[in-house]
Scaffold this active site. Structure first.
Site, PDB file in Angstrom:
ATOM      1  N   ASP A  31      44.435  38.806  40.004  1.00 19.29           N
ATOM      2  CA  ASP A  31      44.029  38.624  41.324  1.00 19.29           C
ATOM      3  C   ASP A  31      43.957  40.031  41.978  1.00 19.29           C
ATOM      4  O   ASP A  31      43.071  40.203  42.720  1.00 19.29           O
ATOM      5  CB  ASP A  31      44.777  37.466  42.005  1.00 19.29           C
ATOM      6  N   GLY A 230      39.469  27.344  54.469  1.00 22.34           N
ATOM      7  CA  GLY A 230      38.282  26.352  53.951  1.00 22.34           C
ATOM      8  C   GLY A 230      37.155  26.228  54.977  1.00 22.34           C
ATOM      9  O   GLY A 230      36.597  27.223  55.627  1.00 22.34           O
ATOM     10  N   ALA A 259      37.280  34.439  41.869  1.00 17.57           N
ATOM     11  CA  ALA A 259      37.691  35.388  42.551  1.00 17.57           C
ATOM     12  C   ALA A 259      37.059  35.556  44.200  1.00 17.57           C
ATOM     13  O   ALA A 259      37.124  36.536  44.875  1.00 17.57           O
ATOM     14  CB  ALA A 259      37.360  36.913  41.738  1.00 17.57           C
ATOM     15  N   ASP A 262      40.155  36.941  45.869  1.00 19.75           N
ATOM     16  CA  ASP A 262      40.435  38.206  45.715  1.00 19.75           C
ATOM     17  C   ASP A 262      39.256  39.084  46.258  1.00 19.75           C
ATOM     18  O   ASP A 262      39.721  40.099  46.760  1.00 19.75           O
ATOM     19  CB  ASP A 262      40.277  38.355  44.076  1.00 19.75           C
TER      20      ASP A 262
END
Length: 316
Positions: A31, A230, A259, A262
């Site tokens: 991450d 979200g 990812a 990330d």
């Protein structure tokens, strides 16, 4: 004049995935490492360093060469003669959601604090403008090492580094919610920038709205708070005062969410290091994450990402 410097701390692992021919292919991901790669790609003038433990095995050698190819410096990464790098396998369902299997117990990265102390290397580190870690960076460590890690972050902060943290809550890494909350709060207490998702706080603390998260983080003196909510979008606060709300823009397709968070973190932090305002940094980070989920694997092919970055930044 020196370049701005970003140090990410955590674990990079061998990533095994199934290709279209139903064969395994490998890459390297983790991450905070993923975030570091995307930070470097978005703002190439940043000097990016990764602090971790690796082994003396074949994959460890391949891994550091892979980092160098992405412009990530490895001189602060420490080698263990007794432990190898971790491995994980990933499979995606038709909606792009992830399924993982891990082989990381006692990996070299889990020995980081002992490796730092044995090498006596901390005293030789330069000043880092920003230091970034995650709940996974903490979660992989033994209990005593978690305390030592937080102390390390405190020392770096006392020397002038700004600290950024993403909870990235993974239930399997903790003995229970109380255990995870204890270390979440320890991390919040030493961080200047926090990047939680609403799911992190709902799963751990039962928070059902952005306001509860803001109140909680204010109690822990987080000065810059970016909440990923979200489909509600992203909400930003500075010293508990609302700064902006950036609406959610869905990707054209969603192949792999591996990812998304990330890449968001890496691009956001890179933009802030380049003195972009919070809203602009969120817009750019959201755009990057929207691209990343359209492609398989944690790290999107360099040429695809670069073309997107050029087009996106030119349109600003």
């Amino acid at each position: 004049m020196r370049n701005p410097s970003l140090l990410a701390i955590g674990e990079c692992m061998v990533e095994l995935s199934v290709n279209s021919q139903n064969s395994l292919q490998h890459s390297f991901a983790g991450d905070t490492y993923n975030s570091l790669v995307y930070a470097k790609r978005w703002q190439p003038e940043i000097d990016c360093f990764f602090l971790s433990g690796i082994g003396q095995d074949m994959f460890s050698s391949m891994m550091t060469k892979h980092w160098q190819k992405h412009g990530i410096h490895s001189q602060f990464t420490l080698s263990s003669p007794e432990h190898n790098v971790g491995i994980y396998a990933i499979k995606n369902d038709p909606n792009g959601e992830r399924q993982f299997d891990y082989w990381r117990k006692n990996s070299a990265a889990t020995q980081l604090m002992s490796l730092i102390e044995q090498s006596d290397s901390e005293s030789t580190w330069p000043h880092f403008d920003l230091v970034y870690f995650s709940g996974i960076s903490l979660g992989i460590l033994a209990e005593d090492d978690k305390s030592r890690f937080i102390d390390l972050i405190k020392r770096l902060r006392s020397k002038g580094s700004k600290i950024a943290f993403d909870p990235n809550y993974r239930p399997k890494m903790w003995t229970g919610k109380a255990h995870a909350i204890k270390w979440l709060e320890a991390a919040y207490g030493v961080s200047d920038i926090v990047l939680p998702g609403t799911e992190d706080h709902q799963d751990l603390l039962g928070h059902t709205g952005v306001e509860e998260i803001v109140s909680y983080c204010t109690k822990h003196q987080v000065s810059e708070l970016v909440i990923k909510a979200g489909k509600q979008g992203v909400f930003a606060f500075e010293n508990a005062q609302a700064v902006c709300h950036v609406p959610f823009t869905p990707a054209k397709v969603q192949r792999d969410t591996t990812a998304a968070g990330d890449s968001f973190a890496g691009v956001y932090l890179a933009c802030r290091m380049a003195n972009k305002d919070v809203q602009s940094a969120i817009e750019q980070a959201s755009g990057a994450a929207g691209l990343v989920v359209q492609h398989q694997g944690a790290i999107v092919e360099h040429s695809i990402f670069d073309v997107f970055r050029q087009q996106f930044t030119q349109a600003l």
